[in-house]
Design a protein around this motif. Structure first.
Motif, PDB file in Angstrom:
ATOM      1  N   LEU A 122       0.833  -1.205   0.000  1.00 46.47           N
ATOM      2  CA  LEU A 122       0.000   0.000   0.000  1.00 46.47           C
ATOM      3  C   LEU A 122       0.869   1.257   0.000  1.00 46.47           C
ATOM      4  CD1 LEU A 122      -2.787   1.354   0.193  1.00 46.47           C
ATOM      5  CD2 LEU A 122      -2.597   1.163   2.680  1.00 46.47           C
ATOM      6  N   LEU A 123       1.899   1.281   0.831  1.00 44.17           N
ATOM      7  CA  LEU A 123       2.790   2.438   0.883  1.00 44.17           C
ATOM      8  C   LEU A 123       3.585   2.598  -0.414  1.00 44.17           C
ATOM      9  CD1 LEU A 123       4.059   2.164   4.561  1.00 44.17           C
ATOM     10  CD2 LEU A 123       2.542   3.903   3.599  1.00 44.17           C
ATOM     11  N   THR A 124       3.956   1.494  -1.042  1.00 39.70           N
ATOM     12  CA  THR A 124       4.674   1.548  -2.315  1.00 39.70           C
ATOM     13  C   THR A 124       3.825   2.211  -3.387  1.00 39.70           C
ATOM     14  OG1 THR A 124       5.962  -0.415  -1.787  1.00 39.70           O
ATOM     15  CG2 THR A 124       5.779   0.163  -4.121  1.00 39.70           C
ATOM     16  N   ILE A 125       2.552   1.866  -3.420  1.00 34.84           N
ATOM     17  CA  ILE A 125       1.651   2.470  -4.403  1.00 34.84           C
ATOM     18  C   ILE A 125       1.511   3.957  -4.141  1.00 34.84           C
ATOM     19  CG2 ILE A 125      -0.775   2.580  -5.083  1.00 34.84           C
ATOM     20  CD1 ILE A 125      -0.787  -0.419  -4.730  1.00 34.84           C
ATOM     21  N   GLN A 126       1.362   4.323  -2.911  1.00 34.54           N
ATOM     22  CA  GLN A 126       1.215   5.738  -2.588  1.00 34.54           C
ATOM     23  C   GLN A 126       2.493   6.515  -2.904  1.00 34.54           C
ATOM     24  OE1 GLN A 126      -0.067   5.414   1.470  1.00 34.54           O
ATOM     25  NE2 GLN A 126      -2.205   5.269   0.889  1.00 34.54           N
ATOM     26  N   ARG A 127       3.639   5.917  -2.630  1.00 33.80           N
ATOM     27  CA  ARG A 127       4.901   6.584  -2.919  1.00 33.80           C
ATOM     28  C   ARG A 127       5.103   6.727  -4.426  1.00 33.80           C
ATOM     29  NH1 ARG A 127       8.279   3.696   0.142  1.00 33.80           N
ATOM     30  NH2 ARG A 127       8.697   2.209  -1.500  1.00 33.80           N
ATOM     31  N   ALA A 128       4.773   5.697  -5.186  1.00 36.16           N
ATOM     32  CA  ALA A 128       4.923   5.754  -6.641  1.00 36.16           C
ATOM     33  C   ALA A 128       3.982   6.776  -7.252  1.00 36.16           C
ATOM     34  CB  ALA A 128       4.669   4.381  -7.249  1.00 36.16           C
ATOM     35  N   GLY A 129       2.813   6.940  -6.658  1.00 33.28           N
ATOM     36  CA  GLY A 129       1.848   7.898  -7.181  1.00 33.28           C
ATOM     37  C   GLY A 129       2.261   9.343  -6.966  1.00 33.28           C
ATOM     38  N   GLN A 130       3.184   9.599  -6.044  1.00 34.44           N
ATOM     39  CA  GLN A 130       3.624  10.966  -5.772  1.00 34.44           C
ATOM     40  C   GLN A 130       4.472  11.532  -6.902  1.00 34.44           C
ATOM     41  OE1 GLN A 130       2.563  12.814  -3.173  1.00 34.44           O
ATOM     42  NE2 GLN A 130       1.239  11.055  -2.863  1.00 34.44           N
ATOM     43  N   GLY A 131       5.311  10.727  -7.459  1.00 35.62           N
ATOM     44  CA  GLY A 131       6.164  11.173  -8.564  1.00 35.62           C
ATOM     45  C   GLY A 131       6.213  10.074  -9.588  1.00 35.62           C
ATOM     46  N   CYS A 132       5.239  10.042 -10.458  1.00 36.55           N
ATOM     47  CA  CYS A 132       5.121   8.861 -11.309  1.00 36.55           C
ATOM     48  C   CYS A 132       5.761   9.042 -12.677  1.00 36.55           C
ATOM     49  CB  CYS A 132       3.673   8.432 -11.424  1.00 36.55           C
ATOM     50  SG  CYS A 132       2.747   9.432 -12.554  1.00 36.55           S
ATOM     51  N   ALA A 133       6.875   9.704 -12.735  1.00 35.14           N
ATOM     52  CA  ALA A 133       7.628   9.737 -13.977  1.00 35.14           C
ATOM     53  C   ALA A 133       8.415   8.438 -14.067  1.00 35.14           C
ATOM     54  CB  ALA A 133       8.567  10.931 -13.993  1.00 35.14           C
ATOM     55  N   VAL A 134       8.470   7.866 -15.235  1.00 33.87           N
ATOM     56  CA  VAL A 134       9.237   6.637 -15.408  1.00 33.87           C
ATOM     57  C   VAL A 134      10.450   6.951 -16.269  1.00 33.87           C
ATOM     58  CG1 VAL A 134       7.289   5.071 -15.121  1.00 33.87           C
ATOM     59  CG2 VAL A 134       7.868   5.867 -17.386  1.00 33.87           C
ATOM     60  N   SER A 135      11.505   6.210 -16.040  1.00 35.94           N
ATOM     61  CA  SER A 135      12.729   6.433 -16.801  1.00 35.94           C
ATOM     62  C   SER A 135      12.537   5.991 -18.247  1.00 35.94           C
ATOM     63  CB  SER A 135      13.891   5.664 -16.166  1.00 35.94           C
ATOM     64  OG  SER A 135      13.683   4.277 -16.320  1.00 35.94           O
ATOM     65  N   THR A 136      13.365   6.522 -19.113  1.00 38.57           N
ATOM     66  CA  THR A 136      13.306   6.166 -20.530  1.00 38.57           C
ATOM     67  C   THR A 136      13.571   4.679 -20.710  1.00 38.57           C
ATOM     68  OG1 THR A 136      14.082   8.374 -21.075  1.00 38.57           O
ATOM     69  CG2 THR A 136      14.246   6.726 -22.800  1.00 38.57           C
ATOM     70  N   VAL A 137      14.513   4.146 -19.958  1.00 35.00           N
ATOM     71  CA  VAL A 137      14.853   2.726 -20.070  1.00 35.00           C
ATOM     72  C   VAL A 137      13.647   1.857 -19.705  1.00 35.00           C
ATOM     73  CG1 VAL A 137      16.334   0.899 -19.148  1.00 35.00           C
ATOM     74  CG2 VAL A 137      17.288   3.160 -19.613  1.00 35.00           C
ATOM     75  N   LEU A 138      12.964   2.194 -18.607  1.00 37.65           N
ATOM     76  CA  LEU A 138      11.787   1.430 -18.191  1.00 37.65           C
ATOM     77  C   LEU A 138      10.670   1.569 -19.207  1.00 37.65           C
ATOM     78  CD1 LEU A 138      10.185  -0.263 -16.165  1.00 37.65           C
ATOM     79  CD2 LEU A 138       9.672   1.846 -14.923  1.00 37.65           C
ATOM     80  N   PHE A 139      10.439   2.777 -19.700  1.00 34.97           N
ATOM     81  CA  PHE A 139       9.370   2.982 -20.679  1.00 34.97           C
ATOM     82  C   PHE A 139       9.649   2.194 -21.954  1.00 34.97           C
ATOM     83  CE2 PHE A 139       7.067   5.236 -24.018  1.00 34.97           C
ATOM     84  CZ  PHE A 139       5.788   5.208 -23.474  1.00 34.97           C
ATOM     85  N   GLU A 140      10.896   2.198 -22.422  1.00 34.79           N
ATOM     86  CA  GLU A 140      11.244   1.441 -23.628  1.00 34.79           C
ATOM     87  C   GLU A 140      11.112  -0.056 -23.395  1.00 34.79           C
ATOM     88  OE1 GLU A 140      15.126   2.768 -24.753  1.00 34.79           O
ATOM     89  OE2 GLU A 140      14.340   4.571 -25.745  1.00 34.79           O
ATOM     90  N   ARG A 141      11.491  -0.527 -22.212  1.00 30.39           N
ATOM     91  CA  ARG A 141      11.360  -1.960 -21.899  1.00 30.39           C
ATOM     92  C   ARG A 141       9.908  -2.413 -21.998  1.00 30.39           C
ATOM     93  NH1 ARG A 141      12.876  -3.293 -16.082  1.00 30.39           N
ATOM     94  NH2 ARG A 141      10.667  -3.420 -15.689  1.00 30.39           N
ATOM     95  N   VAL A 142       8.985  -1.535 -21.602  1.00 28.77           N
ATOM     96  CA  VAL A 142       7.568  -1.877 -21.589  1.00 28.77           C
ATOM     97  C   VAL A 142       6.903  -1.601 -22.930  1.00 28.77           C
ATOM     98  CG1 VAL A 142       5.365  -1.263 -20.539  1.00 28.77           C
ATOM     99  CG2 VAL A 142       7.375  -1.530 -19.117  1.00 28.77           C
TER     100      VAL A 142
END
Length: 186
Positions: free
Chosen positions: A57-77
């Protein structure tokens, strides 16, 4: 503000105590809700699983605060790739099926308690408002797992989002809801 996550006979309650500290209370009225047996000697396992749910639950809330993803992660997906020795299809941003899938992954109960093929399929089908088969769900789960966005919970048919999975799901889901501003013409 109070956040309540209800699951079967259990609940996680999160609130700000006296305006100073974030408090999370997990109440488990039936240990079988978390896959544990009753009896006092099973308490350490129950505590570990409840703490893991709190962390998710805390991980989701933390990720929602700054949800920019890196270029590497975006390209992987967002691009097809070779994962685990097999070709893995891309998750195309804007595709209705992909957007329904990440919308279902953003539901808090899925992130906290995990999800099965059957439970996630029903939610995705509800978002799509069309027929969504079991084989399509299996294919999508395989893509998510190979891209590192979900992982299977050991000794169960349940999946859980990884940290990257939370970030990508929230990023794509916010992109779906982002208002588009009209282009000003001069």
């Amino acid at each position: 503000m109070i956040v309540n996550v209800l699951y079967k006979h259990s609940r996680i309650k999160e609130y700000l105590k006296e305006g100073r500290a974030l408090r999370i209370e997990t109440v488990c009225n039936s240990p079988t809700d978390l896959g544990c047996n009753r009896r006092l000697h099973n308490l350490p396992e129950l505590q570990a699983k409840a703490r893991a749910a709190n962390r998710r639950l805390l991980t989701i809330q933390r990720a929602g605060q700054g949800c920019a993803v890196s270029t590497v992660l975006f390209e992987r997906v967002a691009l097809p790739s070779l994962e685990e020795g097999q070709r893995t299809g891309a998750l195309r941003f804007g595709d209705p099926r992909t957007m329904a899938l990440v919308g279902a992954l953003c539901i808090a109960i899925n992130a906290v308690a995990g999800f099965t093929n059957r439970s996630l399929r029903a939610q995705v089908a509800g978002f799509l408002a069309t027929n969504y088969s079991s084989s399509q769900m299996t294919y999508d789960l395989r893509r998510l797992r190979r891209k590192g966005l979900i992982q299977r919970v050991p000794r169960s048919n349940t999946y859980a989002l990884t940290y990257d999975g939370v970030r990508v799901a929230i990023f794509l889901h916010q992109g779906l809801r982002a208002p588009t501003a009209p282009i000003a013409r001069r």
